[in-house]
Design a protein around this motif. Structure first.
Motif, PDB file in Angstrom:
ATOM      1  N   ASN A   7      41.973 -28.390  29.822  1.00  0.00           N
ATOM      2  CA  ASN A   7      42.050 -26.943  29.636  1.00  0.00           C
ATOM      3  C   ASN A   7      42.512 -26.742  28.200  1.00  0.00           C
ATOM      4  O   ASN A   7      43.593 -27.204  27.817  1.00  0.00           O
ATOM      5  N   LYS A  57      37.627 -18.181  37.425  1.00  0.00           N
ATOM      6  CA  LYS A  57      36.920 -19.085  36.517  1.00  0.00           C
ATOM      7  C   LYS A  57      35.527 -18.532  36.184  1.00  0.00           C
ATOM      8  O   LYS A  57      34.830 -18.037  37.092  1.00  0.00           O
ATOM      9  N   GLY A  82      40.806 -20.284  33.191  1.00  0.00           N
ATOM     10  CA  GLY A  82      39.407 -20.692  33.348  1.00  0.00           C
ATOM     11  C   GLY A  82      38.418 -19.554  33.108  1.00  0.00           C
ATOM     12  O   GLY A  82      37.203 -19.758  33.211  1.00  0.00           O
ATOM     13  N   GLU A 170      44.311 -23.711  34.854  1.00  0.00           N
ATOM     14  CA  GLU A 170      43.163 -24.009  35.712  1.00  0.00           C
ATOM     15  C   GLU A 170      42.664 -25.410  35.335  1.00  0.00           C
ATOM     16  O   GLU A 170      42.612 -25.762  34.149  1.00  0.00           O
ATOM     17  N   THR A 172      40.166 -27.136  34.453  1.00  0.00           N
ATOM     18  CA  THR A 172      38.791 -27.099  33.957  1.00  0.00           C
ATOM     19  C   THR A 172      38.379 -28.474  33.457  1.00  0.00           C
ATOM     20  O   THR A 172      39.228 -29.299  33.093  1.00  0.00           O
ATOM     21  N   ASP A 176      33.401 -27.500  30.825  1.00  0.00           N
ATOM     22  CA  ASP A 176      33.288 -26.147  31.381  1.00  0.00           C
ATOM     23  C   ASP A 176      33.218 -25.140  30.239  1.00  0.00           C
ATOM     24  O   ASP A 176      33.785 -25.372  29.161  1.00  0.00           O
TER      25      ASP A 176
END
Ligand code: 3SK
Length: 525
Positions: A7, A57, A82, A170, A172, A176
């Motif tokens: 992240n 997200k 996210g 989050e 991630t 992403d």
């Protein structure tokens, strides 16, 4: 290389989230000082506020925000949960914002109150995915006109108040979607370059590490705004990735304001575009301002004319490092280096990137031959949102087609010749507008210049030089002739403009790029 979970907000800030965070300064903003402690807490509160609204997200958050700490908390807070922040140009016409709201399908709009007041009438029956409008704190707030829209209206302070300062990031993946940045093409609609959570780390590990060598003591000041890929790095993650500080200035980057900011906050690195360096060099009272804190200056957005590099170095004893990057590549991939910078040269390839120059058949050309520049590197955007055609055309496997013409020499220095669509072919010979503009700028009467090929009445391309004169000069036919005579001594004869036309201003994008196509289309004569 990045592991399975990354992240970007967590990767940038968790390093500084320790007992030093109360002392380490992240942001200088007007008379406020934001420590890393305050910044991390506020990012978390914002993230928690968005979560409470049900933001998840990959939900897009459109940001129309000036350069303030709230830009930073929104951008990094959104990515921490996210969600996908999409900062856009704050200088657009209100009706233009509708395109971005609809192209992103944004669920949340975070906006300055003065801009919302102008946008409000255009929202009726548009942007139906929009659920929340969050109004940023702004001292010029005044009365807010309610938008003609069913979205809930909230204030930023209302959103964060009572929220916890703890927030789990989050989980991630490095691949992403993290954030989008729009690139304004010269034709058609702007395209959103989709950037991933790993992309910022790649820039920190390439350009920032090898060229700028930013350390914890650095104070960065970017005149180019945070909504622009160049400004986003300069004014935020270059500092946060290194425990350094950034100076935020929400106002328009006018020369005196820039001088005052440097004088007051004493940055060590200053970032701007060539037209601003030129404007700073024209300020008569420049001696009233102390710029001795600067260890480096950086320029991008347009090639830096040699005369500006030379005059700046003479006056301040500091190099301006010219470089080229793009919104798609996220930041700079060819650059001059401290102690190895030269006027008129874009520089050498930044370690971590590869470039190639190819002819019209896709074959690499030898040194000194002009061709199309392609770049390869891990920070290049994944694709353009909603734009299959442009993605296929520009992102060829690992290679990104930059749309710029370049040549290189045997020593590995790269030279910018022009945007592919700005190159001029007259009498069968290619002319680089950049070369002619650089020569024009050395004339004492010329403040700014743009050189364009325009079709004459029989359909032949004629090179025209559009010029803004410095105060005190008369835009006369005699001056035009004198400028052409002057250019004859500096350039090959076929490059000398057939005509010099005087104009009040040279049109530029909000990010400082000359819009030569506006002259070609006859929008400015
Ligand atoms: O225009 C450039 O040279 C640039 C540099 C860094 C980041 C983004 C851009 C467009």
């Amino acid at each position: 290389k990045f592991g399975n979970i990354l992240n970007i907000t967590d990767a940038l800030f968790s390093k500084w989230d320790n007992s030093d965070a109360d002392k380490r300064i992240a942001i200088y903003y007007k008379d406020e000082i934001w420590t890393y402690r305050k910044l991390i807490d506020e990012i978390n509160k914002l993230g928690n506020g968005l979560k409470e609204l049900g933001i998840e997200k990959e939900n897009r958050i459109l940001m129309i925000a000036y350069d303030t700490p709230y830009f930073i908390t929104t951008f990094y807070g959104a990515m921490k949960i996210g969600a996908v922040p999409v900062p856009i140009n704050t200088y657009l016409k209100p009706e233009e914002y509708i395109f971005y709201l609809e192209d992103t399908d944004a669920k949340v709009l975070v906006i300055e109150p003065d801009i919302l007041n102008k946008l409000s009438p255009y929202l009726k029956d548009r942007a139906n995915k929009l659920k929340y409008i969050i109004i940023l704190p702004n001292s010029n707030e005044g009365k807010i006109d309610l938008p003609h829209h069913k979205a809930h209206l909230l204030t930023y302070s209302g959103l964060v108040s009572g929220q916890s300062k703890y927030l789990e990031p989050e989980k991630t993946s490095p691949n992403d979607m993290a954030f989008w940045l729009y690139t304004s093409g010269t034709t058609g609609h702007p395209k959103a370059a989709v950037h991933l959570h790993k992309d910022i780390l790649v820039v920190l590990d390439t350009y920032v590490k090898h060229v700028l060598k930013i350390n914890e003591k650095d104070r960065l000041f970017s005149a180019s705004k945070l909504f622009f890929a160049y400004g986003l790095g300069n004014g935020s993650y270059f500092a946060f990735g290194n425990g350094a500080s950034t100076i935020l200035m929400p106002d328009k980057p006018e020369p005196r304001k820039i001088f005052e900011t440097i004088h007051k906050y004493k940055p060590t690195i200053f970032f701007a575009v060539p037209t601003l360096y030129n404007a700073l060099l024209q300020v008569e009272e420049w001696k009233n301002y102390d710029l001795s804190s600067l260890r480096l200056c950086v320029s991008a957005g347009e090639p830096l004319p040699p005369i500006i590099y030379t005059k700046w170095k003479e006056r301040y004893g500091v190099e301006i490092l010219d470089g080229i990057g793009s919104t798609e590549a996220l930041h700079i991939y060819i650059s001059n280096y401290p102690g190895d910078s030269k006027p008129g040269v874009t520089g050498k390839v930044v370690p971590g990137y590869e470039v190639k120059i190819v002819d019209e058949n896709g074959n690499e050309v030898p040194p000194k031959v002009v061709g199309d520049l392609y770049v390869k590197g891990d920070s290049v955007a994944m694709f353009y949102w909603h734009d299959y055609e442009s993605t296929r055309k520009n992102m060829n496997g690992n290679w990104f087609r930059t749309g710029d013409k370049f040549y290189r020499d045997e020593e590995g220095y790269y030279y910018y010749v022009g945007r592919s669509d700005d190159m001029i072919k007259a009498s069968g010979l290619w002319i680089s507008p950049i070369e002619v503009e650089a020569a024009l700028l050395t004339h004492p009467a010329v403040l700014e210049a743009a050189v364009v090929g325009i079709l004459d009445e029989v359909g032949l391309t004629k090179v025209i030089g559009f010029v803004v004169v410095k105060p005190g000069y008369d835009a006369s036919t005699e001056l035009a002739e004198e400028i052409r005579n002057y250019l004859r001594q500096k350039l090959d004869h076929y490059k000398v403009p057939k005509e010099i036309r005087f104009v009040k201003e040279i049109p530029k994008t909000a990010t400082g790029k000359i819009q030569r196509y506006k002259f070609r289309l006859g929008e400015i004569k």
